[in-house]
Each structure stands twice: as C-alpha cells, then as structure tokens.
Design an enzyme around this catalytic site. Structure first.
Site, short mmCIF file in Angstrom:
data_model
loop_
_atom_site.label_atom_id
_atom_site.label_comp_id
_atom_site.label_asym_id
_atom_site.label_seq_id
_atom_site.Cartn_x
_atom_site.Cartn_y
_atom_site.Cartn_z
N CYS A 154 61.55 -10.56 72.62
CA CYS A 154 61.15 -9.87 71.43
C CYS A 154 60.00 -10.87 70.56
CB CYS A 154 61.91 -9.28 70.46
SG CYS A 154 63.14 -8.33 71.29
N MET A 202 54.12 -1.40 72.55
CA MET A 202 55.83 -1.94 72.73
C MET A 202 56.43 -1.53 73.96
SD MET A 202 58.87 -2.83 71.12
CE MET A 202 60.56 -2.50 71.32
N HIS A 234 44.58 -16.67 68.93
CA HIS A 234 45.49 -16.82 70.32
C HIS A 234 44.65 -17.97 71.19
CE1 HIS A 234 48.50 -15.70 73.06
NE2 HIS A 234 47.71 -15.68 74.18
#
Ligand code: DHE
Length: 547
Positions: free
Chosen positions: A47, A88, A327
């Site tokens: 996670c 998710m 990123h």
C-alpha cells in the site's frame, strides 16, 4: 577503508522492520500486537507505494485516521476487497489478500500509522563498505568487454543484475545487489555503474576491472528508487546522489567510494497550499549537463530541488515550485529541458536546466502520464517532440520541445496517439530510429500486456496514425504464466530494441531483441539465471541521455 572488508549482509526492506506501535485510544478497533506488525508488513509491501508510509496520500488517497474513521470499517473492508476503477486494486477478489487479511487491514488503517526509524549519517556509515579502494583499482580498462554496448538488466525478484553484451547477447556476469534494483545509472566517464535496490542499497560496479565487480556499497535508508551521478564538465565521476522514499531525504556521496558526504531532508511545505508534509519522497534525479547541479524531484511537496554540488559545505539548493506528485521524466533532445510527470495531476512539468526555471506545466491530456525518461522524436510536422504514454488510458502525448525553431508547438500537446491500451509504463525511441515503441505492461488483458505498439515517425503527419503490434510474448515462446512486456531499451547503435518478458519468479522469463528496421524478432535471450527481468539500461545510452 572497509568495514572489516566484508560484504554487508542481505539488507532489510521497509517491510521487515519492527515498528514501534503508536499509543492506543479507548475506542480503537481490536487488534493484537502480532496483527499490527503483520498489517504493517502488508501495508509497506502493498500500500505504501501509492498511499505513503505515513498515509498522507499521493497516487492513492490519504488514509489517516481522521479520514478512515469517517468512512468506517465496512466501507474500508469493501473498498479493499473490490478496489475501484480509479486505480485501487481489488485485493480481496483478486486473491492477493485473504478475507481475514482484508478484515485486518480495514481495522489497521483505522489506527494511527507507525513511523519507521530514521536513517542518518551513523546508519549510513555502518552500512558503507569500500571493497576495492580507488588506489587499488585499474588505471585503464582491463577486460575486452564492449562496455559502451553493455546492458545492465534488473533481475527484480532475485536481488541481482545481469550484465549482458549488446552484440552477442552473452550474459557476461550476474551480480548480487539490493532487493529489486529499480534503476541503473552510469558515471559520466562510462566506467562506473550504479544500481539502487528498493531496500535503498547502492552497488557501485567498476566496469574497467578484469572481472567487473562491486567496488563500494552503501545503504541510504530503508526504501529508495533513484541514483544518479555528476555529469557536468569538470565534475565527471566526482559525486553520486541517491534519493530515499523512507526516510524522505537525499544524500550526496563521493563518486569514487560512495562515502556519504551530505544528507538533505526533504520534509517541509507543499508548494501550493504551503502545509507541512512529513514524507515528501524523492522520485527521479537527473544530473544536469548545463550546471553543476542535481535536479531532484520531490514528489509530495511538488518541488524540484536544484542542488548545486560545486561546494558541499555551503550547499546551494534552489527550490523550484513545480506540481505535486512528481515521478519520472527525462531530457528533450537538446538535453536542456527536463520533462517530468506530476502523474497524479495529469501534468508534465518543463524545467529549463540551464536557467533553473519551470517554463511550462502542460496538461498531458491523458490519465496518469508515466514517461520513464520519455522518447524524443523528430516529428514531420511539429519538429522535435517528446513523448509520454499513460498508465490510465491508451493515449500517448507528443509535446513540442523546440521553443526557438517551432515556437507555436513548444510546450503543448501537439498530437495525441492511441496505442494498445491503458497500463502503459514506458515509451522508447533512438535518434537512429524511425519508430516510437509503446508498452502496455499493466493492462489486465494478457494479449495487450504481452505486446508492444510501434508508430512509424513519418506516418505521424497523417490524421490518425496507425500502429503495428509486435506480439513479443508469442515471439518469446513462453506459454506458462502471464508474462508482461516492459521497458524497451535500444542498443548503442540504435538498430535493435530489447524488451523484457517479465514472468513470475518461478516461471521462465526472457528478453526479446527486435530489429528496429524490419520490426522482426531478431533474438530471444533465455537463461535460467534470467529471473524476472524488468529495467534494462544500455551503458552508452544511459550515460549520454540518449532516448
Ligand atoms: Fe519504477 C523508474 C518509482 C514501480 C520499473 N520508478 C522509476 C523512477 C521512480 C520510480 C521514482 C525514476 C527514477 C529516476 O529516473 O531517477 N516505480 C516507482 C514507484 O514508486 C512504483 C510506482 C511503485 C513501487 O512500489 O515501486 C514503481 N517501476 C515499478 C515497477 O513495478 C516496475 C515496472 C518494475 C520493477 O522493476 O519494479 C518499475 N521504474 C522502473 C524502471 C524505471 C523506473 C525500469 C527506469 C526507466 C528508465 O528508462 O529510466
């Protein structure tokens, strides 16, 4: 010069750390200490990448107790079980977590998150080993390897890299490294190869030795993704830098020994709301060709640090406002502009590495841009453009990068292509190539994730350019498992592109070499030592920023 001259034993990852359990409140859900530690391990493994160690949110939503307690146990349990279209994963229905584990994780996120330990100079010093001192290393190349055309290949799940000859496809050597090496970078001279594991362990490999090997190693934290070296003229091979996910910090090291010299925390204010963030992770790092600077992407605060390494005692850091959730990214063809994705904001930030300014923030017109280092092509209509694909949809954005020669196209999406499907991670081309390659690694459809789309650059002048599909998994001849194709990388001459056929750890993987002129399969590298190959880095192209 060495801590006993021995290898530092196998490294701890974040998931293996015993955390201190935060204080409990009377209305906390029932959870034993064993369950808390087990949940922490699952959380760090599954996670934290998206939600952050401290659960402040990034690519995934924030999961601090003020929010999770609003949502409640049932909501969380169902969300973890079924996932969401927004990204998710369906941890329960996919079978990745059992029903009991889902139940436990739903209770876990109702509690305060634990903070893993810090990792400062003392800890770094303890893990730092120089295996071969600079004065004991060769003064010239002692082997007959063509090191410029060597590929450093991540063997993700075996904690190794493979060094593969670009001409003969021979595996010259397998080297033990940190766990799941994320990237390889090369010193400006082309002599030293640096790799960094997820566990934040760096190996520095001397490619001049008769038998190239690790000459120094260090661990800079418990979780990391990036390493780079000084590229500015006059500073070649002088420094290395690595960025941590945990603790959130970067460290400048001696370029010959990896001695840690200066650690800089990234904790601080977000660029926009100017609220304190306790966990701003370091994403991509780039060595500037224009200034003695490292360009450091700070994900959660949305800032880029320009770290001037010309005087480490009075370190000058220019903090540039960019966009949150920075990123990956790479240079344009002139090597002056750094184009980098703020992926959860669907934007590409354009940093002028010469002037140290953000010149534009471009909507990428797709969902979650993920360029790797991107791809620079000479577009028949718009001149030099840089490409990125997207994780969230099939689009590829071409952004003009020539403000002088093509001012109307500069820093705009001049064309949007449609490739195979969502789940793309990397695009690739080479100055010698007429092709743009787009993978779809994370696409749920096996046929799509097993193939690559190729656009012909001259065809981009047309209205809706078609692409050719290369069935890479089929070419690899692997029937077992659902291998995914990931990250094309060119050889030095730019006439072959290599793709990883990334299968499960216990199944056969491969690297497929494609002839760039004919788009036909040229060779398949198979070897039982080739366990879970992912990233591949051609020494010359990586060192000279050719992509
Ligand atoms: Fe990566 C680059 C972070 C998952 C393969 N990856 C990067 C960079 C960052 C990053 C910050 C840029 C480094 C730089 O240029 O200095 N990657 C992350 C994550 O946080 C993420 C999403 C989740 C995680 O928990 O790690 C993640 N990455 C993956 C994978 O699952 C991949 C596909 C397989 C693997 O080996 O883990 C993967 N990432 C890569 C590769 C690059 C990379 C091959 C370098 C691309 C290049 O061409 O430079």
């Amino acid at each position: 010069t060495t801590a006993g001259g021995m290898y530092v034993p196998s490294m701890t990852t974040l998931a293996e750390i015993d955390v201190e359990i935060p204080g409990r409140r009377p209305d906390d859900p029932v959870m034993s200490d064993e369950e808390f530690q087990a949940s922490t391990k699952i959380y760090f493994e599954r996670c934290a990448g998206c939600h952050g160690v401290l659960r402040k949110g990034a690519t995934g939503k924030a999961l601090t107790p003020d929010i999770t307690r609003e949502n409640g146990f049932e909501y969380l349990r169902d969300f973890i079980t079924y996932g969401s279209p927004a990204g998710m994963p369906n941890w329960g229905t996919s079978g990745d977590l059992t029903e009991d584990e889902v139940d436990m994780m739903a209770r876990y996120v109702l509690l305060e998150p634990p903070a893993p330990p810090e990792f400062g100079m003392k800890e770094m010093q303890e893990t730092w080993v120089v295996h071969v001192a600079p004065e004991d290393r060769p003064t010239e190349k002692m082997n007959d390897w063509d090191i410029d055309n060597l590929f450093s290949v991540t063997l993700r799940d075996s904690g190794e890299i493979a060094l593969i000859d670009g001409a003969t496809y021979e595996i010259k050597k397998i080297l033990e490294t940190g766990y799941a090496v994320h990237i390889s970078r090369i010193s400006a001279s082309g002599r030293y190869l640096f790799v960094i594991g997820r566990d934040a362990k760096i190996n520095m490999i001397d490619l001049w030795m008769e038998d190239p090997d690790t000459v120094a190693e260090i661990k800079i934290g418990s979780e990391a993704r990036s390493v780079e070296t000084s590229k500015m003229e006059g500073f070649e091979d002088r420094y290395a830098i690595a960025g941590g996910y945990w603790p959130p910090q970067y460290v400048i090291m001696d370029g010959a020994t990896l001695e840690p010299l200066r650690i800089q925390s990234t904790r601080g204010m977000t660029y926009d709301e100017q609220e304190y963030h306790p966990e701003p992770r370091v994403a991509a790092i780039l060595g500037s060709h224009y200034n003695p600077e490292f360009v450091v992407n700070i994900k959660e605060t949305g800032k880029i640090h320009l770290v001037d390494y010309s005087d480490l005692d009075s370190l000058k850091i220019t903090e540039v406002n960019a966009e949150r959730f920075l990123h990956d990214g790479g240079l344009d063809a002139s090597k002056r502009y750094f184009l980098t994705a703020a992926n959860a904001r669907n934007k590409i930030v354009v940093l002028d590495t010469k002037e140290g300014t953000v010149d534009a923030i471009v909507e990428s017109e797709g969902l979650t841009p993920h360029p790797g280092r991107g791809a620079n092509i000479n577009h028949p209509t718009y001149g030099p453009v840089w490409a990125t694909s997207h994780m969230g949809d099939e689009t590829v954005a071409l952004i003009g990068t020539d403000p002088e020669g093509h001012p109307d196209s500069a820093w705009k999406v001049v064309q949007q292509l449609e490739a195979l499907g969502g789940g793309s991670l990397f695009v690739k081309t080479h100055p010698e190539s007429e092709h743009l390659y787009v993978d779809a690694t994370l696409n749920p459809d096996a046929e799509i994730s097993g193939s690559v789309a190729v656009f012909k650059v001259p065809d981009l002048a047309g209205e809706e350019p078609e692409f050719t599909t290369l069935p890479i998994v089929e070419w690899a001849g692997i029937a077992e498992g659902q291998p995914r194709i990931v990250q094309g990388e060119f050889n030095k001459d730019g006439n072959e592109i290599w793709f990883s056929v990334w299968n499960a750890k216990d199944l056969e993987s491969a690297i497929v070499v494609v002839d760039d002129k004919t788009l036909e399969m040229k060779h398949v590298i198979k070897d039982e030592r080739l366990v879970t190959p992912t990233g591949k880095f051609n020494v010359y192209n990586t060192r000279a920023d050719v992509y």
